[in-house]
Scaffold this motif. Structure first.
Motif, PDB file in Angstrom:
ATOM      1  N   SER A 170       0.817  -1.219   0.000  1.00 41.61           N
ATOM      2  CA  SER A 170       0.000   0.000   0.000  1.00 41.61           C
ATOM      3  C   SER A 170       0.846   1.263   0.000  1.00 41.61           C
ATOM      4  CB  SER A 170      -0.931   0.010   1.214  1.00 41.61           C
ATOM      5  OG  SER A 170      -0.184   0.101   2.428  1.00 41.61           O
ATOM      6  N   GLU A 171       2.154   1.097   0.022  1.00 37.14           N
ATOM      7  CA  GLU A 171       3.062   2.242  -0.013  1.00 37.14           C
ATOM      8  C   GLU A 171       3.682   2.436  -1.394  1.00 37.14           C
ATOM      9  OE1 GLU A 171       5.869   1.489   3.051  1.00 37.14           O
ATOM     10  OE2 GLU A 171       4.379   1.507   4.670  1.00 37.14           O
ATOM     11  N   LYS A 203       3.497   4.029  -4.448  1.00 34.19           N
ATOM     12  CA  LYS A 203       2.771   5.212  -4.898  1.00 34.19           C
ATOM     13  C   LYS A 203       2.479   5.240  -6.396  1.00 34.19           C
ATOM     14  CE  LYS A 203       2.777   6.899  -0.745  1.00 34.19           C
ATOM     15  NZ  LYS A 203       1.525   6.906   0.054  1.00 34.19           N
ATOM     16  N   LEU A 223      -3.947   5.738  -2.447  1.00 38.23           N
ATOM     17  CA  LEU A 223      -2.865   5.797  -3.430  1.00 38.23           C
ATOM     18  C   LEU A 223      -3.204   6.837  -4.498  1.00 38.23           C
ATOM     19  CD1 LEU A 223      -2.086   1.989  -3.807  1.00 38.23           C
ATOM     20  CD2 LEU A 223      -0.621   3.726  -2.769  1.00 38.23           C
TER      21      LEU A 223
END
Length: 206
Positions: free
Chosen positions: A21-22, A24, A47
């Motif tokens: 989830s990081e 981008k 995001l």
């Protein structure tokens, strides 16, 4: 850099790594039809470039994150999980959302009226949850809505604004089944050939 995450129809188990989830630069996330569980990492819903989130047919649980916002996300599918608590009002901040599927979960409470203020929303399915209360009158503001499916909602009335849509504000044909029963036992339908009118509505209880 990772832009597409597509791992559908596998046998993945356990929680989804929060590290994903990081990423981008992710545009599409499709992880349906696995055996994933625990909560969905909240970061997925914020995001900056993602336009598709498919989490259906897993074992995700817990509540939907309250802090969500996107001007790009167009498809959000959470069907057939064990999501609980209320449907967050923050869904109303997904300004480009076109398809929303929350069916076959355990969402409770009332349908947030903010959901029906999304002008791009065309299809919504919230069948088979534990929702209560009335259908929000803001439904008439979804100018692009073509299909809505609501099953099992305990409500006493259908907003008359369902049957008033489009620039001319004309009354649409209302087809009722089981006319002697209350709304929660009816299968009302709308069929309109004009653009901008809701042309399919299903609302029933077992």
């Amino acid at each position: 850099m990772l832009q597409r995450l597509v791992v559908m129809k596998n046998l993945f188990i356990g929680p989804t790594p929060t590290e994903l989830s990081e990423c981008k630069l992710l545009i599409r996330i499709r992880i349906s039809k696995n055996f994933l569980k625990a909560t969905i990492p909240p970061g997925f819903f914020n995001l900056p470039l993602v336009n598709m989130l498919e989490f259906s047919d897993n074992h995700f649980s817990g509540e939907h994150p309250d802090e969500i916002s996107s001007e790009i996300l167009g498809l959000l599918m959470l069907s057939n999980n064990v999501m609980t608590q209320r449907i967050p009002k923050a869904i109303g901040r997904l300004t480009n959302l076109r398809i929303l599927s929350l069916d076959i979960n355990q969402f409770t409470g009332e349908i947030p009226p903010e959901m029906f203020q999304l002008k791009s929303l065309s299809k919504i399915n919230i069948n088979n949850n534990n929702l209560t209360g009335l259908i929000p009158s803001t439904l008439s503001r979804c100018s692009s809505l073509t299909s809505i499916q609501i099953k099992g909602l305990e409500t006493d009335s259908i907003p008359e604004t369902w049957f008033q849509s489009g620039r001319r504000n004309r009354m649409l044909e209302r087809r009722e089944h089981h006319q002697q029963r209350r709304c929660r036992d009816r299968l009302p339908g709308i069929d309109a050939g004009r653009r901008g009118c809701c042309n399919q509505v299903t609302c029933w209880s077992e």
